[in-house]
Design an enzyme around this catalytic site. Structure first.
Site, PDB file in Angstrom:
ATOM      1  N   GLY A   1       0.762  -1.249   0.000  1.00  0.00           N
ATOM      2  CA  GLY A   1       0.000   0.000   0.000  1.00  0.00           C
ATOM      3  C   GLY A   1       0.789   1.293   0.000  1.00  0.00           C
TER       4      GLY A   1
ATOM      5  CB  SER B   1       3.376  -7.181  -1.362  1.00  0.00           C
ATOM      6  OG  SER B   1       2.349  -7.813  -2.069  1.00  0.00           O
ATOM      7  CB  SER B   2      -1.463  -8.701   1.178  1.00  0.00           C
ATOM      8  OG  SER B   2      -1.867  -8.143  -0.045  1.00  0.00           O
ATOM      9  CG  ASP B   3      -0.552 -10.577  -3.773  1.00  0.00           C
ATOM     10  OD1 ASP B   3      -1.521 -11.239  -3.360  1.00  0.00           O
ATOM     11  OD2 ASP B   3      -0.674  -9.579  -4.509  1.00  0.00           O
TER      12      ASP B   3
ATOM     13  CG  HIS C   1       0.366 -10.198  -8.649  1.00  0.00           C
ATOM     14  ND1 HIS C   1      -0.426 -10.910  -9.509  1.00  0.00           N
ATOM     15  CD2 HIS C   1      -0.477  -9.657  -7.726  1.00  0.00           C
ATOM     16  CE1 HIS C   1      -1.693 -10.814  -9.128  1.00  0.00           C
ATOM     17  NE2 HIS C   1      -1.743 -10.059  -8.056  1.00  0.00           N
TER      18      HIS C   1
ATOM     19  CG  HIS D   1      -4.832  -7.081 -10.410  1.00  0.00           C
ATOM     20  ND1 HIS D   1      -5.835  -6.933  -9.493  1.00  0.00           N
ATOM     21  CD2 HIS D   1      -4.000  -8.008  -9.886  1.00  0.00           C
ATOM     22  CE1 HIS D   1      -5.614  -7.730  -8.447  1.00  0.00           C
ATOM     23  NE2 HIS D   1      -4.496  -8.392  -8.668  1.00  0.00           N
TER      24      HIS D   1
ATOM     25  CG  ASP E   1       9.992 -14.057 -30.391  1.00  0.00           C
ATOM     26  OD1 ASP E   1      10.506 -15.037 -30.960  1.00  0.00           O
ATOM     27  OD2 ASP E   1       9.751 -12.974 -30.954  1.00  0.00           O
TER      28      ASP E   1
ATOM     29  CG  HIS F   1      -5.825 -12.974  -8.425  1.00  0.00           C
ATOM     30  ND1 HIS F   1      -5.065 -13.457  -7.394  1.00  0.00           N
ATOM     31  CD2 HIS F   1      -5.546 -11.650  -8.497  1.00  0.00           C
ATOM     32  CE1 HIS F   1      -4.379 -12.470  -6.858  1.00  0.00           C
ATOM     33  NE2 HIS F   1      -4.654 -11.363  -7.512  1.00  0.00           N
TER      34      HIS F   1
ATOM     35  CE1 TYR G   1      15.343 -11.595 -32.219  1.00  0.00           C
ATOM     36  CE2 TYR G   1      15.977 -11.009 -29.992  1.00  0.00           C
ATOM     37  CZ  TYR G   1      15.309 -10.717 -31.158  1.00  0.00           C
ATOM     38  OH  TYR G   1      14.598  -9.555 -31.259  1.00  0.00           O
TER      39      TYR G   1
HETATM   40 ZN   LIG Z   1      -3.552  -9.579  -7.267  1.00  0.00          ZN
END
Ligand SMILES: [Zn+2]
Length: 233
Positions: free
Chosen positions: A46, A74-76, A95, A97, A120, A169, A227
């Site tokens: 946050g 982070s809550s993740d 991560h 959205h 690729d 999600h 490449y």
């Molecule tokens: Zn998320």
């Protein structure tokens, strides 16, 4: 301060998501890991990107306990930690959205490989996890999100497909460094957008022939890669 360089890499990768328009407000998070130290550096929860500094990045162990930092991670974090424990070649996770990749996740559809842009970077479709069960949501939700991704990758290489969609999600992307993870998040969004347009133009669009998928992925990645200028990431 622990892991100064990793903190700076994680901050920079988080800011890259903002520059590329992949996050709204404080959405999104990037982390990095030092497998040697068994420590994770992750965006704080946050905190506005505009004011984020290297010292705001939170250092935790691989059990998700804060080792250094005054802010909450982070809550993740538990999702990131599961991926780091499961995939030792991963050095960073991003991560977001982002809109089109999230639309595929919400439709619970894997992103098919329709073209060479996809091939690729992702050797095959970008998979989507099953929906989490009510039990998985009620207890250790974020950890179970990570475990759902790990289960989806059984028999697959996380290096060949550096992203997954979590059903309902959004995407999680990864790579050898935090910068590579953010880069993959940007590319995934472009690929998701192109796949969406492809299906809208042609509902039964064919996926790219396997030989072309292999050619494009393997010329950039793996042993015989040729490449670019030889500095493979
Ligand atoms: Zn998320």
């Amino acid at each position: 301060m622990l892991l100064q360089s990793l903190r700076e890499q994680v901050l920079e990768a988080n800011l890259e998501l903002v520059r590329r328009g992949l996050v709204l407000y404080t959405f999104g998070n990037v982390s990095g890991v030092s497998h040697k130290d068994r420590l994770v550096a992750i965006k704080p929860s946050g905190v506005p990107y505009e004011t984020m500094a290297p010292e705001d990045i939170v250092i935790t162990d691989l059990d998700g306990r804060v080792v250094e930092g005054d802010l909450r991670p982070s809550s993740d974090l538990p999702t990131h930690v599961e991926l780091y424990k499961h995939f030792p070649s991963i050095g960073g996770i991003a991560h977001t959205h982002s809109e089109f990749a999230t639309a595929w996740a919400q439709a619970c559809k894997p992103i098919p490989c329709f073209g060479t842009t996809h091939a690729d970077y992702f050797h095959g479709p970008v998979p989507v996890t099953p929906q989490l069960t009510p039990q998985e949501i009620a207890t250790d939700y974020e950890k179970n999100t990570g475990l759902a991704i790990c289960r989806k990758f059984e028999g697959m290489s996380a290096d060949d497909v550096p992203a997954a969609l979590v059903a309902g999600h959004a995407p999680f992307c990864w790579g050898p460094t935090p910068a590579a993870a953010a880069h993959h998040a940007v590319i995934l969004e472009a690929v998701a957008r192109m796949a969406y347009y492809t299906i809208n133009l042609s509902e039964h669009a064919a996926t790219l022939p396997g030989a072309l998928q292999d050619k494009h992925f393997l010329r950039k990645h793996g042993k015989g890669a040729y490449y670019g200028q030889g500095q493979t990431k």
